[in-house]
Design an enzyme around this catalytic site. Structure first.
Site, PDB file in Angstrom:
ATOM      1  N   SER A 127     -49.223  36.999  27.255  1.00  0.00           N
ATOM      2  CA  SER A 127     -50.626  36.891  27.639  1.00  0.00           C
ATOM      3  C   SER A 127     -50.868  36.275  29.008  1.00  0.00           C
ATOM      4  O   SER A 127     -51.970  36.386  29.541  1.00  0.00           O
ATOM      5  CB  SER A 127     -51.393  36.077  26.585  1.00  0.00           C
ATOM      6  OG  SER A 127     -50.850  34.773  26.473  1.00  0.00           O
TER       7      SER A 127
ATOM      8  N   LYS B 223     -57.242  37.266  30.712  1.00  0.00           N
ATOM      9  CA  LYS B 223     -58.592  36.710  30.606  1.00  0.00           C
ATOM     10  C   LYS B 223     -59.641  37.437  31.444  1.00  0.00           C
ATOM     11  O   LYS B 223     -60.829  37.415  31.106  1.00  0.00           O
ATOM     12  CB  LYS B 223     -58.578  35.232  30.992  1.00  0.00           C
ATOM     13  CG  LYS B 223     -57.986  34.303  29.939  1.00  0.00           C
ATOM     14  CD  LYS B 223     -58.943  34.109  28.779  1.00  0.00           C
ATOM     15  CE  LYS B 223     -58.492  32.997  27.849  1.00  0.00           C
ATOM     16  NZ  LYS B 223     -59.445  32.752  26.766  1.00  0.00           N
TER      17      LYS B 223
END
Length: 509
Positions: A305, A51
């Site tokens: 992720s 992110k």
């Protein structure tokens, strides 16, 4: 559109804070799947998630006026930490609105990175609305988690790295999907440079906003989303990500909670890293895609992720991983209520190891047992065992895919109600904070009696509760209207076979 994104991705300023993460060869998974699988290790970023790429790219592009005012966002986890770190590196004020249900470890992580935190509401939607109001009041720039071209471009640098790191043929890249920023960025770059490579999104079965949007040809809003993979628990795909996905995403695979847990274990076995549920979606999707298509000898890449998982949740993951990997079969079996019947049943199971056996006396003629058995060949072994038991006269119900059975009933066997109760049974998701249950009970105002209650903490933002309530049939419509008004996610389980076999009253059947 893709040309514009290529330019944005090539100019993206992510490497002031991000690292080029490795593409690790997954030896164990490769051997089992019959295809070469690599894992893109975005869990190795400074905030343990991809992110910060998009957050930093957005913040670094702000003009001087916006920089002086500062930025704001709404997030319960990885994006919040990415914005806090990015703003800190740029010397910009960052205000992060987080739901009140956010675990303290995540709030403290944002604060350590220099972000100011405001706790508001029980969900992301409520935190988002508060952030928008504060942005307007204080002149702050809102950094969207996924629906922003600069954020998408930042995430797209992952696609650029993959094509630089992987040489030779590449069949598909498997990408976790929440709001869509990650898959939009990767798809825009990869499809422009190597259009033959398949981009496959992966979503939880109970949070499949992109899957449904592509099927409908437009963005849809999910009424409810499952919260196990909280990093992708999004009710609607982003507007800009959907435009890109509609052009560039080849397929979406949906996976169950058990399949996600199995993938977390697979990643640990191959890399000794512990992915968060959303972070393991790529591997879970790759496994399911191979199973469904039967491909062999291809090169696959799965995005890991993130790794921001609460330690408390590992207990739940470990419990579910064996079922998700189809190494354990859970069954409800009816056996005669007489001496020696358990021995006969064990003999029928052969030399398989029993992982769980739950039983309590209920009636003279038959006993309902909840049993777990180790299996070796997934679905084929399960089907053979169940068929063998049925041929021997046992009534068998496969419980492996029954969420109520796995989440609650296996811990409640023997809890039959002693008499007719007019009971309806619901599973709920309550915000994991003081006062949530009290709010529910106060709203009920003593109109109906609670006759069954089961809750287990899994270290998540929302707790899962099984509740039985005595509601006369004439009041069932009124009761459902009450549930809709309270606002908690719920699902009726009154007719679930796990409940009826092991916890229902004498009116069951």
């Amino acid at each position: 559109m893709l040309t514009q994104y290529i330019e944005r991705i090539l100019r993206a300023r992510v490497y002031d804070v991000a690292v080029e993460t490795p593409l690790d060869f997954a030896q164990g998974l490769t051997r089992r799947l019959g295809n070469s699988l690599h894992i893109k290790r975005e869990d190795l970023q400074p905030v343990f998630s991809f992110k910060l790429r998009g957050a930093y790219n957005k913040i670094a592009a702000l003009d001087e006026t916006a920089r002086r005012a500062g930025v704001i966002t709404a997030s319960a986890g990885n994006h919040a930490q990415g914005v806090a770190l990015a703003a800190g590196r740029q010397g910009i004020r960052a205000l992060i609105v987080m739901p009140c249900t956010t675990p303290a470890i995540k709030v403290e992580a944002v604060q350590r990175l220099g972000g100011e935190t405001v706790l508001h509401g029980d969900s992301y939607d409520e935190a988002y609305e508060r952030a928008q109001l504060l942005a307007e009041q204080q002149g702050l720039t809102f950094v969207h988690p996924y629906d922003d071209p600069e954020v998408i471009a930042g995430q797209g640098t992952i696609g650029m790295e993959i094509l630089r790191q992987h040489h030779g043929d590449l069949h598909a890249i498997f990408v976790p999907v929440g709001g869509g920023g990650l898959i939009a960025g990767i798809a825009a770059y990869v499809k422009f440079v190597r259009p033959e490579v398949k981009i496959i999104g992966v979503e939880p079965e109970d949070a499949d906003c992109l899957h449904r949007a592509l099927k409908a040809g437009r963005r849809v809003v999910l009424k409810q989303v499952g919260l196990f993979a909280d990093g992708v628990a999004v009710r609607q795909i982003g507007k800009e990500p959907f435009h890109i996905a509609h052009q560039c995403v080849d397929r979406v695979v949906t996976v169950s909670t058990d399949e996600i847990c199995a993938a977390i274990k697979d990643i640990f076995d191959d890399t000794r890293s512990i992915a968060e549920p959303a972070g393991a979606l790529g591997v879970a999707g790759a496994k399911k895609y191979v199973q469904e298509t039967g491909i062999c000898g291809q090169s696959l890449i799965a995005i890991e992720s993130g790794a921001n998982i609460n330690f408390d949740r590992l207990r739940h993951v470990a419990e579910r991983a064996e079922v998700g990997e189809r190494r354990e079969l859970l069954m409800a079996v009816t056996i005669p209520e007489r001496p020696g019947s358990f021995l006969e049943f064990c003999r029928a199971l052969g030399r398989r190891s029993i992982t769980e056996f739950n039983y309590r006396y209920f009636e003279d003629s038959a006993a309902h047992v909840f049993v777990g058995v180790q299996i070796t060949d997934g679905d084929r072994d399960s089907e053979n065992l169940i068929e063998n038991l049925r041929q021997r006269g046992y009534a068998v119900t496969d419980m492996a895919g029954n969420e109520l059975a796995v989440e609650h009933i296996r811990y409640m066997v023997g809890g039959h109600a002693p008499k007719l109760l007019h009971e309806v049974v619901y599973s709920f998701e309550f915000p994991e904070r003081p006062g949530a249950l009290l709010k529910f009970l106060e709203a009920m105002c003593g109109r109906w009696n609670i006759s069954l209650f089961h809750y287990r903490n899994h270290g998540a933002a929302f707790g899962r509760v099984l509740m039985g309530i005595q509601v006369p049939k004439a009041e069932r419509k009124e009761f459902r209207e009450f549930l809709d008004g309270v606002g908690f996610a719920y699902r009726e389980e009154t007719h679930n076979p796990a409940y009826r076999l092991f916890a229902g009253g004498s009116e069951r059947g």
